[in-house]
Design an enzyme around this catalytic site. Structure first.
Site, PDB file in Angstrom:
ATOM      1  N   ILE A 137       0.866  -1.168   0.000  1.00  0.00           N
ATOM      2  CA  ILE A 137       0.000   0.000   0.000  1.00  0.00           C
ATOM      3  C   ILE A 137       0.908   1.225   0.000  1.00  0.00           C
ATOM      4  O   ILE A 137       2.067   1.154   0.405  1.00  0.00           O
ATOM      5  CB  ILE A 137      -0.983   0.030   1.202  1.00  0.00           C
ATOM      6  N   ASP A 138       0.394   2.328  -0.503  1.00  0.00           N
ATOM      7  CA  ASP A 138       1.212   3.518  -0.674  1.00  0.00           C
ATOM      8  C   ASP A 138       1.716   4.064   0.664  1.00  0.00           C
ATOM      9  O   ASP A 138       1.129   3.807   1.725  1.00  0.00           O
ATOM     10  CB  ASP A 138       0.414   4.619  -1.385  1.00  0.00           C
ATOM     11  N   LYS A 139       2.769   4.833   0.592  1.00  0.00           N
ATOM     12  CA  LYS A 139       3.377   5.428   1.785  1.00  0.00           C
ATOM     13  C   LYS A 139       2.338   6.129   2.653  1.00  0.00           C
ATOM     14  O   LYS A 139       2.297   5.939   3.875  1.00  0.00           O
ATOM     15  CB  LYS A 139       4.468   6.423   1.367  1.00  0.00           C
TER      16      LYS A 139
END
Length: 305
Positions: A137-139
């Protein structure tokens, strides 16, 4: 070093060499290619060129690609929130702002650094930089991730992702008032032709499906939605919601410039379910909305009251 040879087709003729090569080979950045050209390891028809050189049809380009840097990932004590763990898998609740795995230039303070401190038995399928990592999942997205502790578990979890049997539900805050209760976005996603740092809905992109349902409205300006991923393309929810003109609040890449004070997209991976690789039992986990998410919702509700 490894020499790679490319022939320029009509599609890329007339573009700067750094732009053309980064489109042909997405793993090479324009900056990287420019540096290589400056160093003289990018040749066009046997001659050195500058990064601003515009390629021509049938140009033969050879690139003496440097060997990858050998990177050493250091375990770090991060006090991770481990939701579940056994001999095969673990589930972790990743905080917003944490990168999942190291990359050149960002070797520390990632989830992988913390996982390596927490346990030594992680699958090796994805190599030294991504041990145990099955999906990402994105930062600036918070929430649940499954991690494989051995290669057999890794292959099982990946196969479940491919078969679309993994449950992944996200809570998101989007701009606009969604009038209908639910919907499905079935639109292919690929690299944005105008900006290689972004994804977009494109004709020849990869199959991508997002199901959503409305959870609540905050005045006329915001809607809280639950998004369920059927596929798992890069930035899928962010791209799809923007595509139907309800971009995620706080999203610096796909959202409007004037948005909420959150330093990133308001998105949380709250529900994760999968079949255990060894026991065959279906497991499902839920992580409540983080405090910064709920605080933002409360603030917006007070402003809209």
């Amino acid at each position: 070093m490894t020499v790679q040879t490319l022939i320029i087709t009509e599609e890329f003729a007339g573009e700067r060499i750094d732009k053309a090569l980064s489109s042909i080979q997405p793993e090479w950045s324009r900056t990287q290619i420019g540096n290589w050209a400056t160093d003289g390891i990018v040749l066009v028809n046997g001659e050195q060129v500058k990064p601003k050189y515009k390629v021509k049809l049938n140009d033969e380009i050879s690139v003496d690609v440097p060997d990858p840097e050998i990177l050493d990932v250091v375990p770090q004590n991060m006090n991770l929130e481990i939701v579940y763990e056994d001999a095969d898998v673990l589930v972790v609740n990743k905080p917003r702002g944490m990168v999942v795995h190291p990359a050149p230039g960002h070797l520390n303070d990632t989830l992988v650094n913390g996982l390596m401190h927490h346990c030594t038995d992680l699958s090796g399928i994805n190599g030294v930089l991504r041990p145990g990592i099955v999906h990402r999942i994105d930062k600036d997205t918070s929430g649940l991730l499954m991690v494989a502790k051995n290669d057999i578990a890794h292959e099982s979890l990946v196969n479940q992702l491919v078969a679309k049997t993994v449950t992944r539900r996200y809570t998101a805050l989007v701009h606009g008032h969604i009038a209908h209760e639910k919907g499905t976005i079935d639109a292919p996603i690929g690299r944005d032709k105008r900006d290689r740092q972004k994804q977009a809905v494109v004709d020849k992109g990869k199959h991508a499906v997002t199901h959503f349902r409305v959870l609540d409205h905050i005045g006329k300006d915001f809607t809280i939605v639950e998004c369920r991923l059927e596929t798992g393309r890069t930035h899928q929810i962010r791209v799809h919601m923007n595509y139907i003109n309800f971009p995620l609040a706080g999203d610096p890449k796909y959202g409007p410039r004037k948005t909420v004070e959150f330093n990133g997209q308001v998105l949380h991976a709250g529900v994760l379910g999968f079949t255990h690789p060894t026991t065959g039992e279906y497991l499902e986990f839920e992580a409540p909305l983080p405090e910064d998410f709920t605080t933002l919702l409360q603030t917006l509700r007070e402003q809209q009251a």
